[in-house]
Design an enzyme around this catalytic site. Structure first.
Site, short mmCIF file in Angstrom:
data_model
loop_
_atom_site.label_atom_id
_atom_site.label_comp_id
_atom_site.label_asym_id
_atom_site.label_seq_id
_atom_site.Cartn_x
_atom_site.Cartn_y
_atom_site.Cartn_z
N GLY A 122 12.73 -14.12 -0.28
CA GLY A 122 13.27 -15.28 -0.98
C GLY A 122 12.75 -15.34 -2.42
CB VAL A 193 -14.82 -15.38 5.44
CG1 VAL A 193 -14.59 -15.99 6.79
CG2 VAL A 193 -15.29 -16.45 4.47
CB VAL A 279 -13.66 -7.84 -3.04
CG1 VAL A 279 -14.62 -6.69 -2.74
CG2 VAL A 279 -12.28 -7.29 -3.40
CG ASP A 321 -3.89 -18.45 1.83
OD1 ASP A 321 -4.37 -19.52 2.25
OD2 ASP A 321 -4.16 -17.34 2.33
CG HIS A 453 -28.13 -34.68 29.41
ND1 HIS A 453 -28.83 -33.95 28.48
CD2 HIS A 453 -28.72 -34.45 30.62
CE1 HIS A 453 -29.82 -33.30 29.10
NE2 HIS A 453 -29.76 -33.59 30.40
P1 FAD Z 1 0.52 -16.52 4.82
O1 FAD Z 1 -0.02 -16.67 6.17
O2 FAD Z 1 0.06 -15.37 4.00
O3 FAD Z 1 2.09 -16.49 4.97
C1 FAD Z 1 2.93 -16.27 3.89
C2 FAD Z 1 4.22 -15.74 4.44
O4 FAD Z 1 5.17 -15.72 3.41
C3 FAD Z 1 4.13 -14.32 4.98
O5 FAD Z 1 4.66 -14.28 6.26
C4 FAD Z 1 4.97 -13.50 4.00
O6 FAD Z 1 5.67 -12.43 4.63
C5 FAD Z 1 5.93 -14.54 3.51
N1 FAD Z 1 6.46 -14.27 2.18
C6 FAD Z 1 5.76 -14.02 1.05
N2 FAD Z 1 6.59 -13.91 0.00
C7 FAD Z 1 7.84 -14.09 0.48
C8 FAD Z 1 9.12 -14.11 -0.12
N3 FAD Z 1 9.25 -13.97 -1.44
N4 FAD Z 1 10.18 -14.30 0.69
C9 FAD Z 1 10.05 -14.47 2.02
N5 FAD Z 1 8.86 -14.47 2.63
C10 FAD Z 1 7.77 -14.31 1.87
N6 FAD Z 1 -7.89 -18.84 8.04
C11 FAD Z 1 -8.39 -19.75 8.90
O7 FAD Z 1 -8.19 -20.95 8.68
N7 FAD Z 1 -9.09 -19.38 10.02
C12 FAD Z 1 -9.33 -18.08 10.29
O8 FAD Z 1 -9.96 -17.78 11.31
C13 FAD Z 1 -8.84 -17.09 9.41
N8 FAD Z 1 -9.04 -15.79 9.66
C14 FAD Z 1 -8.50 -14.85 8.80
C15 FAD Z 1 -8.73 -13.50 9.07
C16 FAD Z 1 -8.22 -12.53 8.23
C17 FAD Z 1 -8.46 -11.07 8.54
C18 FAD Z 1 -7.44 -12.92 7.11
C19 FAD Z 1 -6.83 -11.88 6.21
C20 FAD Z 1 -7.22 -14.25 6.83
C21 FAD Z 1 -7.76 -15.23 7.67
N9 FAD Z 1 -7.58 -16.59 7.42
C22 FAD Z 1 -8.11 -17.52 8.27
C23 FAD Z 1 -6.83 -17.06 6.25
C24 FAD Z 1 -5.41 -17.42 6.70
O9 FAD Z 1 -4.80 -16.30 7.28
C25 FAD Z 1 -4.60 -17.92 5.51
O10 FAD Z 1 -5.28 -18.99 4.89
C26 FAD Z 1 -3.24 -18.40 5.97
O11 FAD Z 1 -2.53 -17.38 6.60
C27 FAD Z 1 -2.45 -18.93 4.77
O12 FAD Z 1 -1.21 -19.38 5.21
P2 FAD Z 1 0.06 -19.34 4.27
O13 FAD Z 1 1.19 -19.81 5.12
O14 FAD Z 1 -0.23 -20.01 3.01
O15 FAD Z 1 0.25 -17.80 3.92
P1 NAD Z 2 -14.48 -14.08 0.41
O1 NAD Z 2 -14.25 -14.76 -0.87
O2 NAD Z 2 -14.90 -14.87 1.58
O3 NAD Z 2 -15.59 -12.95 0.24
C1 NAD Z 2 -15.48 -11.94 -0.71
C2 NAD Z 2 -16.87 -11.44 -1.02
O4 NAD Z 2 -16.76 -10.27 -1.80
C3 NAD Z 2 -17.69 -12.44 -1.82
O5 NAD Z 2 -18.96 -12.60 -1.23
C4 NAD Z 2 -17.77 -11.81 -3.21
O6 NAD Z 2 -18.98 -12.11 -3.88
C5 NAD Z 2 -17.69 -10.35 -2.85
N1 NAD Z 2 -17.19 -9.48 -3.91
C6 NAD Z 2 -16.19 -9.72 -4.81
N2 NAD Z 2 -15.98 -8.63 -5.58
C7 NAD Z 2 -16.86 -7.68 -5.16
C8 NAD Z 2 -17.11 -6.35 -5.53
N3 NAD Z 2 -16.42 -5.74 -6.50
N4 NAD Z 2 -18.08 -5.66 -4.88
C9 NAD Z 2 -18.79 -6.24 -3.88
N5 NAD Z 2 -18.59 -7.51 -3.48
C10 NAD Z 2 -17.62 -8.22 -4.10
O7 NAD Z 2 -13.15 -13.24 0.69
P2 NAD Z 2 -12.70 -12.41 1.97
O8 NAD Z 2 -13.83 -12.21 2.90
O9 NAD Z 2 -11.94 -11.26 1.44
O10 NAD Z 2 -11.68 -13.40 2.65
C11 NAD Z 2 -10.59 -13.94 1.88
C12 NAD Z 2 -10.29 -15.34 2.32
O11 NAD Z 2 -9.65 -15.32 3.59
C13 NAD Z 2 -11.53 -16.20 2.54
O12 NAD Z 2 -11.97 -16.78 1.35
C14 NAD Z 2 -11.02 -17.23 3.46
O13 NAD Z 2 -10.40 -18.24 2.71
C15 NAD Z 2 -9.98 -16.50 4.29
N6 NAD Z 2 -10.54 -16.17 5.60
C16 NAD Z 2 -10.96 -17.18 6.39
C17 NAD Z 2 -11.52 -16.90 7.62
C18 NAD Z 2 -12.00 -18.03 8.47
O14 NAD Z 2 -11.63 -19.16 8.19
N7 NAD Z 2 -12.79 -17.79 9.49
C19 NAD Z 2 -11.65 -15.60 8.05
C20 NAD Z 2 -11.22 -14.59 7.22
C21 NAD Z 2 -10.65 -14.89 5.99
#
Ligand code: FAD
Ligand code: NAD
Length: 477
Positions: A122, A193, A279, A321, A453
């Site tokens: 989109g 994270v 990162v 995001d 408890h």
């Molecule tokens: P997204 O989930 O990224 O969804 C965006 C969607 O838009 C995608 O499906 C993509 O295909 C679609 N899209 C993009 N551009 C277009 C376009 N132009 N047209 C049509 N479709 C499009 N967050 C937590 O709260 N708890 C967790 O435990 C957690 N664990 C995570 C673990 C990992 C490994 C990662 C990478 C992230 C994790 N996160 C976690 C972060 C979480 O996944 C994101 O914050 C969340 O998915 C954001 O939701 P969103 O809908 O904004 O974006």
């Molecule tokens: P993050 O911001 O949590 O961690 C990135 C880390 O990389 C930081 O500590 C930063 O200082 C370091 N960093 C940045 N540049 C670097 C470099 N060149 N060399 C070495 N270290 C460097 O980001 P992430 O772990 O990639 O996760 C992305 C986001 O996804 C998170 O911020 C979080 O919002 C979301 N997430 C959430 C969950 C959860 O809610 N449990 C789990 C996974 C991801």
């Protein structure tokens, strides 16, 4: 004539799909544009979170924790297990099955609520028109009274370590959720994270994990007392976390990946079998809006929005995001609900001060509200109450009596300002503090609430009592 909807949502992740369902519940004719193709090559809803984020990572964290617990933690219960084996293929198959169940579930929810899924990419055009490009390259333009952009985020890339998930040596989180054998050594760039969660998964399954983190402060966003305890626990588990370290180059070799890095004292090299680059993530604005749409970005490259998630264009919103604020699934979903309700003429709102954070390591880390260092910087007077899980009966019974709960309350009004937990089920416990903060509760309110408890929640009760120096099961100082 372009087909017209009340609302078109671009992106079907936890922000977009929730917004679409809520719009439909409120009687708005709604379509959701989504382009994702899953590991089977099928179109899929659910975005990063369900396909390659929250859900598969938590599934592997659970599986790896069970394996590790049976291997290392069960003997003290008087249970002996012999012949323990790891079946990584089954672990991955279970993960894929859960992902499919949940992503297919969103399709079913769309049908039940009457949300139309427009498959393809989109792009916002001028005047709230949206161009959809299908996989076969064909295009269609629809128009809407309201457009919600929820296009999520992508991993940040660094020049020193270019990611190639298909090749499988230097990977991002998507690659590290899909290794088909346990790496002997896993390098991780970034001890945030993702690095900590996925580093924990592979550490528990037998990898030696080396984490190279650029910043000197560990978990800079977390309360630093909790972060110090976390660092101690993770090092005990064998995670080799090196702070203040910069990766300068990587090179693929016969044995894996040669990583060159420097800290403040020296330049060093290490060879790892696999390298995870974690990162941070960046807002995904790639080809999301045509130049003539005039969509404004903020200084960090996010789509600019006000506190109701409206962009500079009337009737165009952005959530999740792709906008400012923490990149968390529940934050995006709640923004989606707020926007849907405001479009329908209601009074949607979101309390950005009460968004919980969870890191699903063992012990888990969770928090809501202000950290102690933020209160100091802002000059807000506060009192602290803490309680260690080592004095909690349920945690002892679970063999999980590490960590603590720390509550911060205003020194004059006693209003709860923050809750910081490292310990068992921190992810669940923090919700009591989130609810309390939503109701502007005081630590006294928590202290006067009856907690069952023996439960882990008693540690929350004791931490609240401790704010006023009257915890019952610890020596008050
Ligand atoms: P997204 O989930 O990224 O969804 C965006 C969607 O838009 C995608 O499906 C993509 O295909 C679609 N899209 C993009 N551009 C277009 C376009 N132009 N047209 C049509 N479709 C499009 N967050 C937590 O709260 N708890 C967790 O435990 C957690 N664990 C995570 C673990 C990992 C490994 C990662 C990478 C992230 C994790 N996160 C976690 C972060 C979480 O996944 C994101 O914050 C969340 O998915 C954001 O939701 P969103 O809908 O904004 O974006
Ligand atoms: P993050 O911001 O949590 O961690 C990135 C880390 O990389 C930081 O500590 C930063 O200082 C370091 N960093 C940045 N540049 C670097 C470099 N060149 N060399 C070495 N270290 C460097 O980001 P992430 O772990 O990639 O996760 C992305 C986001 O996804 C998170 O911020 C979080 O919002 C979301 N997430 C959430 C969950 C959860 O809610 N449990 C789990 C996974 C991801």
């Amino acid at each position: 004539m372009a087909k017209t909807y009340d609302v078109v949502v671009i992106g079907g992740g936890p922000a977009g799909y929730v917004a679409a369902i809520r719009c439909a519940q409120l009687g708005l004719e709604t379509a959701c544009v989504e382009q994702w193709t899953n590991f089977k090559g099928d179109p899929a809803l659910g975005g990063t979170c369900l396909n390659v984020g929250c859900i598969p990572s938590k599934t592997l964290l659970e599986s790896s924790e069970q394996y590790h617990h049976i291997k290392e933690g069960i003997a003290s219960h008087g249970i002996r297990v012999e012949g323990l084996q790891l079946d990584l293929n089954q672990m991955m198959a279970r993960k894929e099955d859960i992902v499919l169940q949940l992503t297919n579930g969103i399709g079913a929810l769309f049908k039940a609520n009457g949300v139309e899924w427009l498959q393809g990419h989109g792009k916002l055009l001028a005047n709230r028109q949206v161009e959809i490009t299908a996989q076969d390259g064909s295009t269609e333009v629809v128009s809407a009274d309201h457009v919600i952009i929820a296009t999520g985020s992508k991993p940040i890339e660094i020049g020193a370590a270019p990611v190639d998930n298909a090749e499988g040596f230097i990977v991002d989180s998507t690659g590290a959720l899909d290794f088909r054998e346990v790496p002997g050594t896993l390098g991780v760039i970034g001890a945030g994270v993702i690095g900590l969660e996925l580093g924990s998964v592979w550490n528990r399954l037998g990898s030696k994990v080396i984490m190279l983190e650029a910043v000197e402060d560990f978990l800079a966003l977390a309360d630093q007392q909790i972060a110090r305890e976390a660092l101690r626990q993770f090092k005990k588990q064998g995670l080799d976390i090196r702070l203040g370290t910069r990766v300068t180059a990587t090179q693929k070799t016969e044995n894996g990946v040669l990583v060159s890095f420097k800290d403040k004292d020296s330049e060093q090299e290490v060879t790892v079998d696999k390298l995870l680059v974690s990162v941070g993530r960046r807002p995904n604005i790639d080809n999301v809006a045509a130049p003539e749409a005039d969509l404004l970005l903020d200084e960090r490259g996010c789509i600019y929005v006000d506190d109701k998630c409206e962009t500079n264009l009337p009737g165009v919103y952005a959530i999740g995001d792709v906008v400012r604020g923490p990149m968390l699934a529940h934050k995006g979903s709640e923004e989606g609900i707020m926007v849907a309700e405001n479009i329908a003429g209601q009074h949607g709102h979101l309390n950005y001060d009460a968004i919980p954070w969870v890191i699903y390591t063992n012990p888990e880390i969770a928090w809501v509200g202000k950290t102690e260092q933020a209160l100091k910087t802002e000059g807000i007077p506060y009192k602290i109450g803490t309680f260690p899980f080592s004095a909690n009966g349920r945690a002892k019974a679970m063999e999980a009596a590490t960590g603590m709960i720390k509550l911060l309350a205003h020194a004059e009004t006693d209003t709860l300002l923050g809750c910081h937990i490292i310990g068992p089920f921190a992810s669940e416990l923090v919700q009591e503090a989130v609810l309390a903060m939503e109701f502007h509760a005081s630590s006294e309110d928590l202290a006067r609430t009856i907690h069952g408890h023996p439960t882990l929640y008693e540690a929350m009760h004791e931490a609240a009592l401790s704010v006023h120096g009257r915890a019952l099961h610890k020596i008050n100082t």
